[in-house]
Design a protein around this motif. Structure first.
Motif, mmCIF file in Angstrom:
data_model
loop_
_atom_site.group_PDB
_atom_site.id
_atom_site.type_symbol
_atom_site.label_atom_id
_atom_site.label_comp_id
_atom_site.label_asym_id
_atom_site.label_seq_id
_atom_site.Cartn_x
_atom_site.Cartn_y
_atom_site.Cartn_z
ATOM 1 N N ALA A 34 21.467 32.487 13.432
ATOM 2 C CA ALA A 34 22.125 31.688 14.361
ATOM 3 C C ALA A 34 22.917 32.705 15.532
ATOM 4 N N PHE A 35 23.182 33.995 15.128
ATOM 5 C CA PHE A 35 23.870 35.000 15.964
ATOM 6 C C PHE A 35 22.660 35.393 16.866
ATOM 7 N N ALA A 36 21.327 35.585 16.303
ATOM 8 C CA ALA A 36 20.392 35.791 17.025
ATOM 9 C C ALA A 36 20.146 34.912 18.145
ATOM 10 N N ALA A 37 20.268 33.435 17.914
ATOM 11 C CA ALA A 37 20.004 32.282 18.538
ATOM 12 C C ALA A 37 21.079 32.447 19.857
ATOM 13 N N CYS A 38 22.495 32.617 19.425
ATOM 14 C CA CYS A 38 23.048 32.744 20.583
ATOM 15 C C CYS A 38 22.803 33.973 21.545
ATOM 16 N N ILE A 39 22.272 34.976 21.153
ATOM 17 C CA ILE A 39 21.891 35.974 22.151
ATOM 18 C C ILE A 39 20.698 35.534 22.872
ATOM 19 N N GLN A 40 19.633 35.068 22.343
ATOM 20 C CA GLN A 40 18.574 34.398 22.871
ATOM 21 C C GLN A 40 19.132 33.314 23.872
ATOM 22 N N GLN A 41 19.889 32.512 23.891
ATOM 23 C CA GLN A 41 20.317 31.473 24.696
ATOM 24 C C GLN A 41 21.000 32.257 25.867
ATOM 25 N N TRP A 42 21.716 33.232 25.479
ATOM 26 C CA TRP A 42 22.592 33.863 26.781
ATOM 27 C C TRP A 42 21.327 34.508 27.476
ATOM 28 N N LEU A 43 20.473 35.126 26.990
ATOM 29 C CA LEU A 43 19.387 35.866 27.594
ATOM 30 C C LEU A 43 18.672 34.888 28.511
ATOM 31 N N ALA A 44 18.490 33.644 28.205
ATOM 32 C CA ALA A 44 17.669 32.715 28.746
ATOM 33 C C ALA A 44 18.337 31.963 29.883
#
Length: 276
Positions: free
Chosen positions: A115-125
């Motif tokens: 879930a934390f990794a998904a937060c970061i990927q969303q922020w990058l995208a």
């Protein structure tokens, strides 16, 4: 709210070793040192994209001089193999936004780490692409709405207020197949919000705005709009009216991040040095 134990331990260790965290950033910024685990995940992701980054004292600095900190704000176990997390991201740049921009990311995952990794990927995208354009003289990846800023009698135009439109995220549970009069695109939120952003558009500072509107299966609407992390309540009625016109497609959300900045040069002029 429960923060990951490893992040709590690492953050406590880092603060005890490195002292005050604000020495690298403008003193007007509420820019705390980030969680080491989150920043390491971000460093890995940016490095994989080919960016050259440095990580020190709780801050990540990218090759474009943007400084980033990430803090875990929430971690909730919703059930077996289902976590919800939230992070706060603050960025600053010595020229374009020395006072910093703050935003939040929320995500779901099978594990807390996912879930934390998904937060970061969303922020990058969705966010990083806009932030990277916001520190370029000429935006490269985002569409731009540009408004001239009045100058003196000798110089009719003093500069340009530019709205950098980030990519949109759109989730639809049950696509109806029916076309909207104007399908969701990067200009939609700003089209609905423009008349209610007088203060933000007349300002000279750089502002990051998050738009998020959702409608659940029963038709209940939720509107969350923030400027530099603070609620923009004035936009709620307009965005609510906008969402009421969406076709019925079950659960749906629409999300976007935009940056408003002032530039001395137009992004469209052939005389712009970066456009030659």
């Amino acid at each position: 709210m429960r923060l990951p134990r490893i992040i709590q331990m690492l953050l406590g260790k880092q603060r005890s070793e490195s002292g005050p965290a604000s020495q690298h950033i403008s003193q007007s910024v509420c820019h705390q040192a980030g969680d080491p685990l989150l920043l390491e995940m971000l460093r890995t992701a940016l490095t994989a994209q080919g960016d050259s980054v440095t990580l020190a004292d709780g801050f990540l600095t990218a090759s474009n001089q943007v400084s980033v900190s990430m803090l875990a704000k929430e971690s909730v176990a919703l059930g077996a193999d289902r976590y919800r997390t939230a992070i706060r991201v603050t960025v600053s740049h010595p020229q374009w936004f020395p006072d910093g921009l703050t935003e939040y990311q929320h995500a779901l995952g099978k594990t807390e780490a996912d879930a934390f990794a998904a937060c970061i990927q969303q922020w990058l995208a969705q966010d990083w692409i806009v932030i990277a354009d916001a520190v370029r003289e000429t935006p490269r990846d985002c569409a731009v709405i540009e408004l001239p800023v009045s100058g003196s009698a000798e110089r009719q135009i003093a500069g340009y207020r530019q709205i950098l439109l980030g990519p949109v995220a759109h989730l639809v549970q049950k696509p109806s197949g029916k076309k909207e009069a104007h399908p969701f695109c990067p200009c939609c939120f700003m089209t609905e919000a423009m008349d209610h952003l007088h203060k933000e558009l007349q300002s000279q500072t750089t502002i990051g705005i998050r738009f998020f509107v959702s409608r659940d299966q029963s038709g209940k609407l939720a509107v969350d709009c923030r400027a530099n992390g603070e609620n923009l309540d004035a936009l709620v009625p307009a965005l609510t009216t906008y969402a009421e016109g969406w076709p019925q497609q079950g659960l749906e959300f629409r999300k976007q991040f935009v940056v408003i900045r002032t530039s001395a040069l137009s992004s469209k002029t052939a005389e712009h040095p970066a456009a030659k």
